[in-house]
Design a protein around this motif. Structure first.
Motif, mmCIF file in Angstrom:
data_model
loop_
_atom_site.group_PDB
_atom_site.id
_atom_site.type_symbol
_atom_site.label_atom_id
_atom_site.label_comp_id
_atom_site.label_asym_id
_atom_site.label_seq_id
_atom_site.Cartn_x
_atom_site.Cartn_y
_atom_site.Cartn_z
ATOM 1 N N VAL A 169 0.812 -1.220 0.000
ATOM 2 C CA VAL A 169 0.000 0.000 0.000
ATOM 3 C C VAL A 169 0.844 1.268 0.000
ATOM 4 C CG1 VAL A 169 -1.933 -1.140 1.132
ATOM 5 C CG2 VAL A 169 -0.178 -0.027 2.520
ATOM 6 N N GLY A 170 2.138 1.118 0.177
ATOM 7 C CA GLY A 170 3.038 2.263 0.213
ATOM 8 C C GLY A 170 4.468 1.778 0.128
ATOM 9 N N VAL A 171 5.384 2.723 0.141
ATOM 10 C CA VAL A 171 6.807 2.383 0.090
ATOM 11 C C VAL A 171 7.534 3.143 1.194
ATOM 12 C CG1 VAL A 171 6.736 1.923 -2.379
ATOM 13 C CG2 VAL A 171 7.339 4.197 -1.572
ATOM 14 N N THR A 172 8.753 2.709 1.456
ATOM 15 C CA THR A 172 9.537 3.318 2.524
ATOM 16 C C THR A 172 11.013 3.254 2.183
ATOM 17 O OG1 THR A 172 10.041 3.233 4.906
ATOM 18 C CG2 THR A 172 9.611 1.130 3.798
ATOM 19 N N ASN A 173 11.787 4.167 2.779
ATOM 20 C CA ASN A 173 13.241 4.126 2.629
ATOM 21 C C ASN A 173 13.888 3.199 3.650
ATOM 22 O OD1 ASN A 173 12.513 5.972 4.745
ATOM 23 N ND2 ASN A 173 14.599 6.780 4.725
ATOM 24 N N VAL A 174 13.110 2.592 4.519
ATOM 25 C CA VAL A 174 13.641 1.699 5.551
ATOM 26 C C VAL A 174 13.933 0.340 4.919
ATOM 27 C CG1 VAL A 174 13.187 0.577 7.749
ATOM 28 C CG2 VAL A 174 12.367 2.898 7.342
ATOM 29 N N LEU A 178 19.248 0.218 6.935
ATOM 30 C CA LEU A 178 19.662 1.230 5.959
ATOM 31 C C LEU A 178 18.487 2.139 5.600
ATOM 32 C CD1 LEU A 178 21.827 -0.989 3.566
ATOM 33 C CD2 LEU A 178 22.458 0.095 5.734
ATOM 34 N N LYS A 179 18.806 3.408 5.288
ATOM 35 C CA LYS A 179 17.730 4.377 5.057
ATOM 36 C C LYS A 179 17.930 5.225 3.798
ATOM 37 C CE LYS A 179 16.883 4.702 10.016
ATOM 38 N NZ LYS A 179 18.124 3.984 10.436
ATOM 39 N N GLY A 180 18.922 4.929 2.985
ATOM 40 C CA GLY A 180 19.061 5.610 1.708
ATOM 41 C C GLY A 180 19.279 7.099 1.793
ATOM 42 N N GLU A 181 20.019 7.568 2.810
ATOM 43 C CA GLU A 181 20.146 9.015 3.039
ATOM 44 C C GLU A 181 20.807 9.754 1.878
ATOM 45 O OE1 GLU A 181 20.698 6.914 7.083
ATOM 46 O OE2 GLU A 181 21.430 6.670 5.021
ATOM 47 N N SER A 182 21.821 9.143 1.237
ATOM 48 C CA SER A 182 22.520 9.845 0.163
ATOM 49 C C SER A 182 21.607 10.099 -1.024
ATOM 50 C CB SER A 182 23.750 9.040 -0.279
ATOM 51 O OG SER A 182 24.730 9.033 0.740
ATOM 52 N N GLU A 206 8.781 7.777 5.645
ATOM 53 C CA GLU A 206 10.195 8.132 5.698
ATOM 54 C C GLU A 206 10.715 8.151 7.122
ATOM 55 O OE1 GLU A 206 13.647 10.505 6.025
ATOM 56 O OE2 GLU A 206 11.774 11.602 6.236
ATOM 57 N N ALA A 207 11.853 7.516 7.329
ATOM 58 C CA ALA A 207 12.499 7.511 8.639
ATOM 59 C C ALA A 207 13.581 8.574 8.638
ATOM 60 C CB ALA A 207 13.097 6.142 8.930
ATOM 61 N N GLY A 208 13.233 9.780 9.016
ATOM 62 C CA GLY A 208 14.197 10.870 9.017
ATOM 63 C C GLY A 208 13.496 12.204 8.891
ATOM 64 N N ILE A 254 10.453 0.015 13.701
ATOM 65 C CA ILE A 254 11.450 -0.964 14.130
ATOM 66 C C ILE A 254 12.118 -1.458 12.857
ATOM 67 C CG2 ILE A 254 11.781 -3.274 15.079
ATOM 68 C CD1 ILE A 254 9.536 -2.666 17.061
ATOM 69 N N THR A 255 13.435 -1.292 12.729
ATOM 70 C CA THR A 255 14.094 -1.561 11.450
ATOM 71 C C THR A 255 14.265 -3.052 11.173
ATOM 72 O OG1 THR A 255 16.315 -1.414 12.422
ATOM 73 C CG2 THR A 255 15.322 0.625 11.577
ATOM 74 N N LEU A 256 14.419 -3.863 12.212
ATOM 75 C CA LEU A 256 14.611 -5.302 12.031
ATOM 76 C C LEU A 256 13.804 -6.072 13.075
ATOM 77 C CD1 LEU A 256 18.475 -5.515 11.422
ATOM 78 C CD2 LEU A 256 16.678 -6.054 9.758
ATOM 79 N N PRO A 257 13.227 -7.207 12.705
ATOM 80 C CA PRO A 257 12.405 -7.982 13.644
ATOM 81 C C PRO A 257 13.249 -8.897 14.538
ATOM 82 C CG PRO A 257 12.351 -9.013 11.488
ATOM 83 C CD PRO A 257 13.194 -7.774 11.339
ATOM 84 N N ARG A 258 14.069 -8.275 15.376
ATOM 85 C CA ARG A 258 14.872 -9.074 16.298
ATOM 86 C C ARG A 258 13.981 -9.613 17.432
ATOM 87 N NH1 ARG A 258 17.871 -4.242 15.463
ATOM 88 N NH2 ARG A 258 19.809 -4.562 14.295
#
Length: 288
Positions: A169-174, A178-182, A206-208, A254-258
């Motif tokens: 339903v959407g997209v994310t940089n997460v 990694l967050k694709g800052e550059s 967006e995470a940022g 939460i970036t990873l499902p630890r």
């Protein structure tokens, strides 16, 4: 006694009728076989859906609430598909209102996506983009959106990524941690990404702090940016709840499902109702 002409006509009529009887028997047998086939299909049930064939879930962000609502909080768990065991644990232990971000190109998605759909989770697609510490952190530079590529190559890669999965339903940089800052810091490059996403009717989480031109939402907190323990996670989840209480809505990532993050997130979700906060999918808050 019939004349020769009459006998010929009777003979032709008899042959004609025999032909129709034979044709009738053919269609009778064919119809019976077709009916048997339909009956067997009904007993077997519908065929399993292909990975790319599922429609987008019907979620609340498509219609804004009309009456008063309680404070709401959304949680996105990224890195789904990276580890099969951790992905299955997230699906099994977190409530359906929690959203997931799936990893394109993961060999585990053919097993993970049907489970996500059965449990009713909304999911987003992670877009691999060049991060700040590339090449130390590599999102797979052979397929990711990169600052060193021409616009046409990035556009082609983006279309390939967006077409690799359906039902999101959407997209994310997460992309996990990694967050694709550059890539996101290059206005022209990221602007092209936003235009493509908006044209498809998708939202961007967006995470940022990157300003968003397309319909989207910025997360209020990334809960596991650094190594955390149970006490730290509990404190950050509680802070996210208070943001929702103060502002009316909040989104956490939460970036990873630890295992430790899944355990504390599940416990946190069970206590939200008593605090007067509703847990909702990210898409519910995407346009707010």
């Amino acid at each position: 006694m019939l004349s020769g002409l009459a006998q010929f006509q009777v003979s032709r009529l008899t042959g004609f009728l025999r032909g129709w009887r034979g044709l009738g028997r053919f269609w009778t047998i064919t119809g019976g076989l077709f009916a048997a086939l339909l009956a067997s299909l009904q007993l077997a049930g519908p065929p399993p859906a292909a990975i790319g064939a599922a429609p987008a879930p019907l979620i609340a962000h498509r219609s804004k609430p009309t009456g008063p609502v309680r404070p709401r909080v959304a949680l996105l768990v990224g890195g789904i598909g990276l580890s099969l065991a951790d992905s299955v644990a997230a699906i099994d232990h977190l409530p359906p209102a929690v959203s997931f971000a799936v990893m394109p190109g993961s060999g585990n998605l053919d097993r993970v996506l049907p489970m996500i759909r059965r449990r009713g989770h909304e999911y987003l697609l992670s877009i691999p983009m060049e991060p700040r510490r590339f090449p130390l952190d590599d999102p797979d530079s052979a397929t990711a959106l990169m600052t060193t590529l021409a616009d046409g190559e990035n556009a082609a890669r983006l279309r390939t990524i967006l077409g690799s999965v359906s039902g999101y339903v959407g997209v994310t940089n997460v992309l996990g941690p990694l967050k694709g800052e550059s890539l996101m810091s290059a206005p022209d490059l990221f602007g092209a990404v936003q235009k493509e996403i908006a044209g498809r009717g998708l939202f961007f989480l967006e995470a940022g702090t990157q300003p968003l031109a397309a319909k989207g939402r910025q997360a209020d907190a990334v809960l596991d940016d650094d190594p955390v323990n149970s006490a730290t996670l509990d404190a950050r989840l509680d802070a996210l709840t208070h943001i929702a209480l103060d502002k009316g809505a909040a989104v956490g990532i939460i970036t990873l499902p630890r295992p430790v993050t899944l355990e504390r997130a599940a416990a946190w979700s069970r206590g939200l109702d008593a605090k007067g906060v509703d847990l909702v999918p990210v898409g519910t808050l995407a346009s707010f």
